[in-house]
Write a protein that holds these residues in place. Structure first.
Motif, PDB file in Angstrom:
ATOM      1  N   MET A  29     126.234  -6.263  -5.287  1.00 41.20           N
ATOM      2  CA  MET A  29     125.789  -7.348  -4.358  1.00 41.20           C
ATOM      3  C   MET A  29     125.753  -6.955  -2.898  1.00 41.20           C
ATOM      4  N   THR A  30     125.860  -5.525  -2.668  1.00 43.55           N
ATOM      5  CA  THR A  30     125.891  -5.576  -1.187  1.00 43.55           C
ATOM      6  C   THR A  30     124.750  -6.119  -0.197  1.00 43.55           C
ATOM      7  N   ASP A  31     123.403  -5.748  -0.894  1.00 43.55           N
ATOM      8  CA  ASP A  31     122.374  -6.233  -0.048  1.00 43.55           C
ATOM      9  C   ASP A  31     122.083  -7.630  -0.061  1.00 43.55           C
ATOM     10  N   ARG A  32     122.765  -8.319  -0.813  1.00 42.22           N
ATOM     11  CA  ARG A  32     122.827  -9.913  -0.593  1.00 42.22           C
ATOM     12  C   ARG A  32     123.977 -10.508   0.387  1.00 42.22           C
ATOM     13  N   GLY A  33     125.103  -9.522   0.944  1.00 41.11           N
ATOM     14  CA  GLY A  33     125.859 -10.105   1.748  1.00 41.11           C
ATOM     15  C   GLY A  33     126.422  -8.618   2.207  1.00 41.11           C
ATOM     16  N   PRO A  34     125.911  -7.702   3.549  1.00 41.57           N
ATOM     17  CA  PRO A  34     126.577  -6.686   3.765  1.00 41.57           C
ATOM     18  C   PRO A  34     127.440  -7.080   5.141  1.00 41.57           C
ATOM     19  N   ASP A  35     127.686  -8.140   5.262  1.00 40.37           N
ATOM     20  CA  ASP A  35     128.429  -8.487   6.580  1.00 40.37           C
ATOM     21  C   ASP A  35     130.149  -8.384   6.302  1.00 40.37           C
ATOM     22  N   SER A  36     130.579  -9.136   5.270  1.00 39.14           N
ATOM     23  CA  SER A  36     131.808  -9.075   4.999  1.00 39.14           C
ATOM     24  C   SER A  36     132.072  -9.402   3.461  1.00 39.14           C
ATOM     25  N   ALA A  37     133.166  -9.262   3.239  1.00 38.77           N
ATOM     26  CA  ALA A  37     133.386  -9.213   1.450  1.00 38.77           C
ATOM     27  C   ALA A  37     134.761  -9.689   1.415  1.00 38.77           C
ATOM     28  N   GLY A  38     135.006 -10.189   0.205  1.00 34.97           N
ATOM     29  CA  GLY A  38     136.485 -10.493  -0.242  1.00 34.97           C
ATOM     30  C   GLY A  38     136.657 -10.874  -1.807  1.00 34.97           C
ATOM     31  N   PHE A  39     137.795 -10.897  -2.223  1.00 35.14           N
ATOM     32  CA  PHE A  39     137.914 -11.001  -3.691  1.00 35.14           C
ATOM     33  C   PHE A  39     139.241 -11.623  -4.005  1.00 35.14           C
ATOM     34  N   LYS A 123     140.308 -10.254   2.165  1.00 38.91           N
ATOM     35  CA  LYS A 123     138.874 -10.020   2.761  1.00 38.91           C
ATOM     36  C   LYS A 123     138.952  -9.696   4.021  1.00 38.91           C
ATOM     37  N   GLU A 124     137.573  -8.962   4.080  1.00 41.47           N
ATOM     38  CA  GLU A 124     137.500  -8.365   5.576  1.00 41.47           C
ATOM     39  C   GLU A 124     136.130  -8.152   5.909  1.00 41.47           C
ATOM     40  N   VAL A 125     135.890  -7.943   7.117  1.00 32.57           N
ATOM     41  CA  VAL A 125     134.459  -7.356   7.818  1.00 32.57           C
ATOM     42  C   VAL A 125     134.116  -6.281   7.322  1.00 32.57           C
ATOM     43  N   GLY A 126     132.833  -5.915   6.769  1.00 35.09           N
ATOM     44  CA  GLY A 126     132.297  -4.616   6.348  1.00 35.09           C
ATOM     45  C   GLY A 126     131.781  -4.620   5.075  1.00 35.09           C
ATOM     46  N   LEU A 127     131.227  -3.434   4.707  1.00 45.27           N
ATOM     47  CA  LEU A 127     130.359  -3.444   3.466  1.00 45.27           C
ATOM     48  C   LEU A 127     131.224  -3.471   2.309  1.00 45.27           C
ATOM     49  N   PRO A 128     130.801  -3.977   1.286  1.00 44.39           N
ATOM     50  CA  PRO A 128     131.727  -4.437   0.090  1.00 44.39           C
ATOM     51  C   PRO A 128     132.339  -3.297  -0.456  1.00 44.39           C
ATOM     52  N   ALA A 129     131.870  -2.068  -0.610  1.00 44.08           N
ATOM     53  CA  ALA A 129     132.458  -0.970  -1.053  1.00 44.08           C
ATOM     54  C   ALA A 129     133.448  -0.535  -0.246  1.00 44.08           C
ATOM     55  N   ASP A 130     133.463  -0.772   1.068  1.00 48.76           N
ATOM     56  CA  ASP A 130     134.592  -0.280   1.923  1.00 48.76           C
ATOM     57  C   ASP A 130     135.750  -1.334   1.846  1.00 48.76           C
ATOM     58  N   VAL A 131     135.287  -2.761   1.545  1.00 45.71           N
ATOM     59  CA  VAL A 131     136.306  -3.453   1.719  1.00 45.71           C
ATOM     60  C   VAL A 131     137.122  -3.576   0.333  1.00 45.71           C
ATOM     61  N   ALA A 132     136.389  -3.185  -0.875  1.00 45.79           N
ATOM     62  CA  ALA A 132     137.130  -2.950  -2.145  1.00 45.79           C
ATOM     63  C   ALA A 132     138.236  -1.781  -2.031  1.00 45.79           C
ATOM     64  N   ARG A 133     137.548  -0.693  -1.362  1.00 45.37           N
ATOM     65  CA  ARG A 133     138.390   0.716  -1.268  1.00 45.37           C
ATOM     66  C   ARG A 133     139.664   0.214  -0.323  1.00 45.37           C
ATOM     67  N   ALA A 134     139.444  -0.219   0.823  1.00 44.81           N
ATOM     68  CA  ALA A 134     140.391  -0.511   1.551  1.00 44.81           C
ATOM     69  C   ALA A 134     141.660  -1.086   1.106  1.00 44.81           C
ATOM     70  N   PHE A 135     141.437  -1.981  -0.019  1.00 47.97           N
ATOM     71  CA  PHE A 135     142.460  -2.781  -0.495  1.00 47.97           C
ATOM     72  C   PHE A 135     142.773  -2.202  -2.009  1.00 47.97           C
ATOM     73  N   GLY A 136     142.276  -1.073  -2.321  1.00 43.45           N
ATOM     74  CA  GLY A 136     142.414  -0.459  -3.781  1.00 43.45           C
ATOM     75  C   GLY A 136     142.091  -1.432  -4.982  1.00 43.45           C
ATOM     76  N   ALA A 156     129.749 -17.101  12.735  1.00 45.54           N
ATOM     77  CA  ALA A 156     130.097 -15.721  13.160  1.00 45.54           C
ATOM     78  C   ALA A 156     130.410 -14.715  11.805  1.00 45.54           C
ATOM     79  N   VAL A 157     130.270 -13.662  12.044  1.00 50.92           N
ATOM     80  CA  VAL A 157     130.940 -12.606  11.320  1.00 50.92           C
ATOM     81  C   VAL A 157     132.486 -12.317  11.418  1.00 50.92           C
ATOM     82  N   THR A 158     133.083 -12.882  10.865  1.00 49.06           N
ATOM     83  CA  THR A 158     134.679 -12.903  10.875  1.00 49.06           C
ATOM     84  C   THR A 158     135.171 -12.813   9.629  1.00 49.06           C
ATOM     85  N   THR A 159     136.461 -12.069   9.507  1.00 52.79           N
ATOM     86  CA  THR A 159     137.346 -12.019   8.522  1.00 52.79           C
ATOM     87  C   THR A 159     137.679 -13.491   8.023  1.00 52.79           C
TER      88      THR A 159
END
Length: 300
Positions: A29-39, A123-136, A156-159
């Motif tokens: 779903m990256t191209d639907r929301g590349p600004d930040s992601a969370g789970f 949750k964090e600012v950044g591409l979804p794959a990067d956010v998922a990887r950062a938190f394992g 705004a794009v914020t965490t």
């Protein structure tokens, strides 16, 4: 335009792979929301009577000092585990509220993201794959999880503005859409004693459901009430300690697809988020109907 994913496992044998599947769905779903992601992931509870608080902290934060100060303040055992820019704080369940208040005093730079017995929110600012990887995320196990990729069109794009939003124990929400009466609802919920970290309408939606659950509704009943009290266009995917729910507004202009097998139920803003799930070839595929509550629950 944002992306939502959710996976609810009926079969406990699949729990070790929850994070791996959810990470792949989120990345799709990256191209639907590349600004930040969370789970949010609902894993196994800790030891009996232990709860979890997830915190977001700045780089270089001294978590050991917080652990010592919090244990002294509460007079209770405290364990802190760093995970990326977040910390998981384990405390006795009966002092979760006191611990949350104490953290605000002892670590004013830390932000409480979630609390409960089983739920952890990241949750964090950044591409979804990067956010998922950062938190394992790929290595996390659990019974269910939800995720969100954000394209910030109204703030705004914020965490802090990233989803999921959690305003109650083991309860969180992700949202695609916009509410027109969120300011009115926010004022009402503040009178009930709730506080809000952002101006995001999705946080208000989460607070509304928390209010309904606190009054005795189950998740299905709370979502049904939302159809009357919330005005706007929205798709919600919601998690509680044992439940997983989906709701679209009566117009249902936001895209949504679901799939169900004997082993799992999954939600995606687009089918490609579901395409790699095991057994998708024989799954029942459907578009959730407008103004219809979908609700699954699994007690452990």
């Amino acid at each position: 335009m944002c992306g939502i994913v959710g996976l609810f496992l009926k079969n406990p044998a699949l729990e070790p792979d929850l994070g791996r599947h959810l990470a792949a769905m989120l990345e799709m779903m990256t191209d639907r929301g590349p600004d930040s992601a969370g789970f949010a992931v609902y894993g196994q509870p800790g030891a009996d009577g232990v709860g979890k608080i997830t915190l977001r902290v700045a780089p270089g934060f001294d978590h050991a000092a917080l652990q010592a100060a919090l244990a002294d303040k509460l007079g209770a055992a405290v364990e802190i585990t760093p995970r990326g820019t977040h910390l998981v704080v384990e405390v006795p369940e009966d002092v979760i509220e006191a611990a949350t208040a104490a953290i605000g005093t002892l670590a004013p730079g830390a932000s409480v993201v979630s609390a409960g017995r089983r739920m952890e929110v990241y949750k964090e600012v950044g591409l979804p794959a990067d956010v998922a990887r950062a938190f394992g995320l790929a290595g996390m196990a659990g019974s269910h999880g939800i995720g969100h990729t954000r394209m910030a069109t109204e703030s705004a794009v914020t965490t802090a503005g990233a989803h999921p939003f959690s305003t109650g124990l083991d309860q969180c929400l992700v949202h695609n859409g916009s509410l027109s009466n969120h300011n009115q609802l926010r004022r009402r919920l503040k009178r009930e004693g709730q506080s809000f970290e952002t101006e995001n309408d999705s946080e208000v939606a989460a607070g509304y459901l928390t209010s309904r659950l606190a009054k005795g509704d189950n998740l299905g009943e709370a979502l049904t009430a939302a159809l009357v009290d919330l005005d706007g266009f929205f798709t919600f995917v919601v998690g509680t300690e044992t439940g997983f729910g989906v709701l679209r507004d009566p117009i249902a202009c936001k895209p949504a697809v679901m799939a169900e097998t004997d082993d799992w139920v999954a939600f995606g803003s687009e089918f490609r988020a579901l395409a790699a799930l095991p057994g998708i070839e024989t799954a029942r595929l459907f578009e959730p109907e407008p103004a219809t509550v979908y609700f699954w629950e699994r007690h452990q």
